[in-house]
Design a protein around this motif. Structure first.
Motif, mmCIF file in Angstrom:
data_model
loop_
_atom_site.group_PDB
_atom_site.id
_atom_site.type_symbol
_atom_site.label_atom_id
_atom_site.label_comp_id
_atom_site.label_asym_id
_atom_site.label_seq_id
_atom_site.Cartn_x
_atom_site.Cartn_y
_atom_site.Cartn_z
ATOM 1 N N PRO A 197 0.822 -1.214 0.000
ATOM 2 C CA PRO A 197 0.000 0.000 0.000
ATOM 3 C C PRO A 197 0.851 1.258 0.000
ATOM 4 O O PRO A 197 2.029 1.244 0.373
ATOM 5 C CB PRO A 197 -0.814 -0.122 1.296
ATOM 6 N N ALA A 198 0.230 2.364 -0.387
ATOM 7 C CA ALA A 198 0.932 3.647 -0.406
ATOM 8 C C ALA A 198 1.168 4.182 0.999
ATOM 9 O O ALA A 198 2.187 4.815 1.273
ATOM 10 C CB ALA A 198 0.139 4.661 -1.230
ATOM 11 N N ASP A 199 0.227 3.935 1.904
ATOM 12 C CA ASP A 199 0.335 4.426 3.280
ATOM 13 C C ASP A 199 1.390 3.641 4.058
ATOM 14 O O ASP A 199 1.410 2.405 4.013
ATOM 15 C CB ASP A 199 -1.026 4.287 3.963
ATOM 16 N N ARG A 200 2.274 4.322 4.783
ATOM 17 C CA ARG A 200 3.374 3.630 5.447
ATOM 18 C C ARG A 200 2.876 2.699 6.552
ATOM 19 O O ARG A 200 3.460 1.625 6.777
ATOM 20 C CB ARG A 200 4.386 4.638 5.992
ATOM 21 N N GLY A 201 1.818 3.089 7.249
ATOM 22 C CA GLY A 201 1.267 2.203 8.271
ATOM 23 C C GLY A 201 0.688 0.935 7.672
ATOM 24 O O GLY A 201 0.870 -0.164 8.209
ATOM 25 N N TYR A 233 1.832 -3.016 8.100
ATOM 26 C CA TYR A 233 0.856 -4.065 8.425
ATOM 27 C C TYR A 233 0.979 -5.242 7.460
ATOM 28 O O TYR A 233 1.019 -6.406 7.879
ATOM 29 C CB TYR A 233 -0.546 -3.467 8.382
ATOM 30 N N VAL A 234 1.070 -4.954 6.164
ATOM 31 C CA VAL A 234 1.211 -6.013 5.165
ATOM 32 C C VAL A 234 2.511 -6.774 5.378
ATOM 33 O O VAL A 234 2.540 -8.015 5.334
ATOM 34 C CB VAL A 234 1.146 -5.415 3.746
ATOM 35 N N ARG A 235 3.585 -6.052 5.621
ATOM 36 C CA ARG A 235 4.871 -6.725 5.861
ATOM 37 C C ARG A 235 4.829 -7.560 7.139
ATOM 38 O O ARG A 235 5.459 -8.624 7.214
ATOM 39 C CB ARG A 235 5.988 -5.683 5.946
ATOM 40 N N ALA A 236 4.112 -7.101 8.139
ATOM 41 C CA ALA A 236 4.000 -7.868 9.382
ATOM 42 C C ALA A 236 3.310 -9.202 9.132
ATOM 43 O O ALA A 236 3.751 -10.246 9.642
ATOM 44 C CB ALA A 236 3.244 -7.064 10.434
ATOM 45 N N ILE A 237 2.230 -9.186 8.371
ATOM 46 C CA ILE A 237 1.544 -10.435 8.045
ATOM 47 C C ILE A 237 2.480 -11.357 7.277
ATOM 48 O O ILE A 237 2.589 -12.558 7.574
ATOM 49 C CB ILE A 237 0.274 -10.164 7.219
ATOM 50 N N ALA A 238 3.170 -10.797 6.283
ATOM 51 C CA ALA A 238 4.092 -11.605 5.486
ATOM 52 C C ALA A 238 5.161 -12.237 6.369
ATOM 53 O O ALA A 238 5.504 -13.420 6.212
ATOM 54 C CB ALA A 238 4.723 -10.746 4.392
ATOM 55 N N GLN A 239 5.690 -11.475 7.315
ATOM 56 C CA GLN A 239 6.748 -12.003 8.165
ATOM 57 C C GLN A 239 6.214 -12.962 9.224
ATOM 58 O O GLN A 239 6.921 -13.892 9.634
ATOM 59 C CB GLN A 239 7.519 -10.850 8.809
ATOM 60 N N LEU A 240 4.979 -12.764 9.670
ATOM 61 C CA LEU A 240 4.370 -13.747 10.569
ATOM 62 C C LEU A 240 4.349 -15.124 9.925
ATOM 63 O O LEU A 240 4.574 -16.144 10.580
ATOM 64 C CB LEU A 240 2.946 -13.315 10.937
ATOM 65 N N ILE A 241 4.081 -15.151 8.637
ATOM 66 C CA ILE A 241 4.035 -16.424 7.921
ATOM 67 C C ILE A 241 5.440 -16.921 7.587
ATOM 68 O O ILE A 241 5.795 -18.075 7.863
ATOM 69 C CB ILE A 241 3.187 -16.283 6.641
ATOM 70 N N ALA A 242 6.252 -16.038 7.001
ATOM 71 C CA ALA A 242 7.572 -16.454 6.517
ATOM 72 C C ALA A 242 8.556 -16.736 7.643
ATOM 73 O O ALA A 242 9.429 -17.601 7.503
ATOM 74 C CB ALA A 242 8.141 -15.381 5.589
ATOM 75 N N CYS A 243 8.429 -16.026 8.756
ATOM 76 C CA CYS A 243 9.424 -16.141 9.829
ATOM 77 C C CYS A 243 8.937 -16.957 11.023
ATOM 78 O O CYS A 243 9.746 -17.588 11.707
ATOM 79 C CB CYS A 243 9.837 -14.755 10.327
ATOM 80 N N ASP A 244 7.638 -16.943 11.309
ATOM 81 C CA ASP A 244 7.122 -17.622 12.493
ATOM 82 C C ASP A 244 6.529 -19.000 12.192
ATOM 83 O O ASP A 244 6.628 -19.904 13.016
ATOM 84 C CB ASP A 244 6.065 -16.766 13.187
ATOM 85 N N ILE A 245 5.891 -19.160 11.036
ATOM 86 C CA ILE A 245 5.231 -20.431 10.717
ATOM 87 C C ILE A 245 6.122 -21.323 9.856
ATOM 88 O O ILE A 245 6.421 -22.465 10.214
ATOM 89 C CB ILE A 245 3.885 -20.193 9.999
#
Length: 258
Positions: free
Chosen positions: A84-88, A92-104
């Motif tokens: 997304p264009a908005d930094r927040g 959020y999108v990167r957090a979801i991606a990393q929850l999957i890629a790094c935690d699961i």
């Protein structure tokens, strides 16, 4: 460009989805992760990591790690945007991606499961229980995070597909293929809330290979050591066609990576 992939690699699947969303094409070459010889050749000749995906770029050399490759594609081909264009919202999108890629993913990938079997001498039932426990645990935490932020819509991060969906779809596909009890995870994380992770319908709006087709291809790959990507190119075409119909305003014509 050439994308080194494997049909049951969720990490490679993420990149193929990102390419489909952006209307991109690349030459696909399978690396058979179950065959010692081809994997060693890949490690010696292409990528010392011996992991897929790997993207050989004409301009920027060999790129590895799925999130880094997706971010690279986002910077090189910014439209349609997967962040997304908005930094927040981007965070959020990167957090979801990393929850999957790094935690699961790290607790349930092929190398870990092989170590449990070969070195620790665990039986298949124990290995399956390990896999299901950590996948359900991770998706439970992801569901709680998504519900708490209340940003989900048609897709997990809103009205349009993002990098988060590129990671969510393969993870859900593998969870269902290995019969994880996702409904229990949802009840534990948010008993009074809708299943936000799955009600976003990311995995329906971004087509995935059917489990039966994937399983048939797995057997064929082991038996004949296929050197072509079993469903990568057709999966990209199916995803691209679907997304052109659903998001015609966002998708450009398919562009050849080079």
């Amino acid at each position: 460009m050439k994308l080194y992939s494997y049909f049951r690699s969720s990490a490679a699947y993420r990149v193929r989805i990102a390419m489909a969303l952006k209307g991109l094409e690349a030459d696909l070459e399978t690396v058979d992760l179950l065959a010692h010889g081809p994997l060693e050749d890949f490690r010696e000749q292409v990528s010392p990591q011996g992991l897929v995906p790997a993207l050989a770029s004409d301009d920027d050399g060999l790129l590895v790690q799925s999130l880094a490759i997706i971010e690279y594609l986002e910077e090189r081909y910014p439209e349609p945007a997967l962040l997304p264009a908005d930094r927040g919202a981007r965070a959020y999108v990167r957090a979801i991606a990393q929850l999957i890629a790094c935690d699961i993913h790290p607790l349930a990938n092929l190398r870990v499961l092989r170590y449990l079997k070969r070195e620790l001498k665990q039986d298949q039932a124990t290995i399956d229980a390990w896999y299901r426990h950590w996948v359900v645990d991770g998706l439970t935490r992801l569901e709680a995070f998504v519900v708490a932020n209340a940003r989900h819509g048609a897709f997990i991060a809103g009205t349009d597909p993002t990098m988060a969906d590129c990671l969510l779809v393969p993870q859900l596909f593998n969870a269902r293929r290995l019969e994880c009890d996702l409904s229990g995870a949802v009840r534990r994380s948010s008993p009074s809330m809708p299943d936000a992770t799955r009600s976003s319908r990311s995995s329906e709006r971004i087509p995935r290979p059917s489990p039966t087709r994937a399983d048939r291809m797995a057997g064929a790959c082991r038996e004949s050591r296929l050197r072509r990507e079993p469903y990568g190119s057709s999966g990209l075409r199916r995803s691209h066609s679907f997304l052109q119909r659903q998001n015609a305003r966002r998708l450009p014509d398919a562009r050849r990576l080079g």
